[in-house]
Scaffold this motif. Structure first.
Motif, PDB file in Angstrom:
ATOM      1  N   ARG A 115      -2.057   0.434   7.059  1.00  0.00           N
ATOM      2  CA  ARG A 115      -2.962   0.835   5.829  1.00  0.00           C
ATOM      3  C   ARG A 115      -3.715   2.104   6.569  1.00  0.00           C
ATOM      4  O   ARG A 115      -4.684   1.980   7.498  1.00  0.00           O
ATOM      5  CB  ARG A 115      -3.388   0.189   5.010  1.00  0.00           C
ATOM      6  CG  ARG A 115      -4.357  -0.782   5.434  1.00  0.00           C
ATOM      7  CD  ARG A 115      -4.640  -2.102   4.647  1.00  0.00           C
ATOM      8  NE  ARG A 115      -5.930  -2.866   5.159  1.00  0.00           N
ATOM      9  CZ  ARG A 115      -6.434  -3.894   4.454  1.00  0.00           C
ATOM     10  NH1 ARG A 115      -6.124  -3.900   3.342  1.00  0.00           N
ATOM     11  NH2 ARG A 115      -7.301  -4.615   4.955  1.00  0.00           N
ATOM     12  N   PHE A 162       0.862  -1.230  -0.220  1.00  0.00           N
ATOM     13  CA  PHE A 162      -0.150   0.090   0.064  1.00  0.00           C
ATOM     14  C   PHE A 162       0.809   1.332   0.231  1.00  0.00           C
ATOM     15  O   PHE A 162       2.067   1.213   0.653  1.00  0.00           O
ATOM     16  CB  PHE A 162      -0.791  -0.125   1.280  1.00  0.00           C
ATOM     17  CG  PHE A 162      -1.644  -1.274   1.162  1.00  0.00           C
ATOM     18  CD1 PHE A 162      -2.922  -1.694   0.578  1.00  0.00           C
ATOM     19  CD2 PHE A 162      -1.237  -2.196   2.328  1.00  0.00           C
ATOM     20  CE1 PHE A 162      -3.552  -2.671   0.606  1.00  0.00           C
ATOM     21  CE2 PHE A 162      -2.059  -3.543   2.406  1.00  0.00           C
ATOM     22  CZ  PHE A 162      -3.259  -3.749   1.587  1.00  0.00           C
ATOM     23  N   PHE A 163       0.353   2.287  -0.554  1.00  0.00           N
ATOM     24  CA  PHE A 163       1.152   3.306  -0.764  1.00  0.00           C
ATOM     25  C   PHE A 163       0.197   4.635  -0.354  1.00  0.00           C
ATOM     26  O   PHE A 163      -0.826   4.853  -0.796  1.00  0.00           O
ATOM     27  CB  PHE A 163       1.390   3.820  -2.146  1.00  0.00           C
ATOM     28  CG  PHE A 163       2.342   5.001  -2.165  1.00  0.00           C
ATOM     29  CD1 PHE A 163       3.954   4.856  -2.402  1.00  0.00           C
ATOM     30  CD2 PHE A 163       1.967   6.407  -2.417  1.00  0.00           C
ATOM     31  CE1 PHE A 163       4.693   6.034  -2.386  1.00  0.00           C
ATOM     32  CE2 PHE A 163       2.795   7.468  -2.442  1.00  0.00           C
ATOM     33  CZ  PHE A 163       3.870   7.375  -2.407  1.00  0.00           C
ATOM     34  N   SER A 164       0.712   5.397   0.597  1.00  0.00           N
ATOM     35  CA  SER A 164      -0.112   6.544   1.303  1.00  0.00           C
ATOM     36  C   SER A 164       0.880   7.640   1.301  1.00  0.00           C
ATOM     37  O   SER A 164       2.027   7.649   1.670  1.00  0.00           O
ATOM     38  CB  SER A 164      -0.375   6.212   2.835  1.00  0.00           C
ATOM     39  OG  SER A 164      -0.937   7.383   3.265  1.00  0.00           O
ATOM     40  N   ARG A 204      -5.279   5.382   0.780  1.00  0.00           N
ATOM     41  CA  ARG A 204      -3.943   4.824   0.360  1.00  0.00           C
ATOM     42  C   ARG A 204      -4.460   3.986  -1.372  1.00  0.00           C
ATOM     43  O   ARG A 204      -5.622   3.796  -1.507  1.00  0.00           O
ATOM     44  CB  ARG A 204      -3.512   3.690   1.119  1.00  0.00           C
ATOM     45  CG  ARG A 204      -4.246   2.366   0.876  1.00  0.00           C
ATOM     46  CD  ARG A 204      -5.231   1.966   1.620  1.00  0.00           C
ATOM     47  NE  ARG A 204      -6.034   0.864   1.655  1.00  0.00           N
ATOM     48  CZ  ARG A 204      -7.139   0.514   2.218  1.00  0.00           C
ATOM     49  NH1 ARG A 204      -7.817   1.253   2.852  1.00  0.00           N
ATOM     50  NH2 ARG A 204      -7.791  -0.730   2.151  1.00  0.00           N
TER      51      ARG A 204
END
Length: 249
Positions: free
Chosen positions: A187, A173-175, A191
């Motif tokens: 997470r 996951f990217f935030s 995201r």
């Protein structure tokens, strides 16, 4: 009254009166500096030709007080070209738009005049040199520059270990708000789930692994550029005007 000398990159220029300009530079020793250059808009002015955006110059300033940055703008009284990067940039649209975004980024990250920003200065000089030489694709050079600018200003994103708890990667996951990739436990809403290849590309750009970066497929390059743009926008609180003109592969 004092004289100062410094190396700098011309970020932008503004008209002043009938023949003068205000020149904004990012310098090695004094950070961002705005100075008045008199007579540079005259057709035969060689002085003015040296003070165009993208130029790397050795500049002499005249200031009325004991400090370069004071109540009024200093005068730019002399300049010598160190490297005319503009010649290899302005004739190519992709390089020009990428270079313009780099100049805007450098100015935005040095918003306090007179404060040295040596890492940002060296990063800009290296980025323009690479861009002018055509060593890599312009959009990859730009994304690498943006990521490293974020890093030297304290916003280095993580593309492997979890940005919140440090759990070793790879993480899915990217935030942008959390500072990069996060694990399943950390997470947060908002995201996204980029491809493993997109994350790997951005990690390669941040660490200057050009061999890995240039082996990436176009779709992963586009994905990576979108993540860089979102991350930059979050930490700058507003986007770069020049990014809208950058060509995407």
């Amino acid at each position: 009254m004092s004289l100062f000398r410094d190396d700098g990159v011309v970020l932008r220029t503004q008209k002043l009166g009938e023949a003068d300009r205000i020149i904004t530079l990012l310098t090695r020793g004094h950070g961002r500096v705005r100075a008045v250059a008199r007579g540079v808009r005259r057709t035969k002015s060689k002085f003015g030709a040296r003070l165009e955006p993208f130029s790397h110059v050795d500049v002499q300033f005249f200031a009325r007080g004991s400090e370069l940055i004071g109540r009024g703008l200093p005068l730019c009284t002399q300049s010598e070209t160190i490297a005319p990067y503009g010649g290899g940039i302005v004739t190519d649209y992709a390089r020009y738009t990428a270079g313009t975004a780099m100049l805007e980024t450098a100015e935005r990250f040095t918003d306090h005049e007179g404060e040295p920003a040596v890492q940002q200065y060296l990063l800009l000089v290296g980025g323009l040199r690479t861009l002018a030489a055509g060593e890599h694709a312009p959009n990859l050079i730009l994304d690498a520059f943006l990521l490293r600018s974020l890093a030297v200003n304290g916003y280095a994103p993580s593309f492997d270990s979890c940005a919140k708890c440090g759990m070793p990667g790879p993480n899915r996951f990217f935030s942008v708000g959390a500072g990069g990739v996060v694990c399943a436990e950390c997470r947060v809403p908002g995201r996204v789930v980029p491809s493993a290849e997109g994350n790997a590309l951005l990690g390669a750009l941040l660490t200057a692994d050009w061999e890995a970066a240039e082996a990436s497929e176009a779709r992963h390059v586009r994905e990576g550029s979108g993540l860089v743009s979102a991350y930059l926008h979050w930490h700058m609180e507003r986007g770069l005007r020049s990014l809208r003109y950058v060509e995407k592969s």
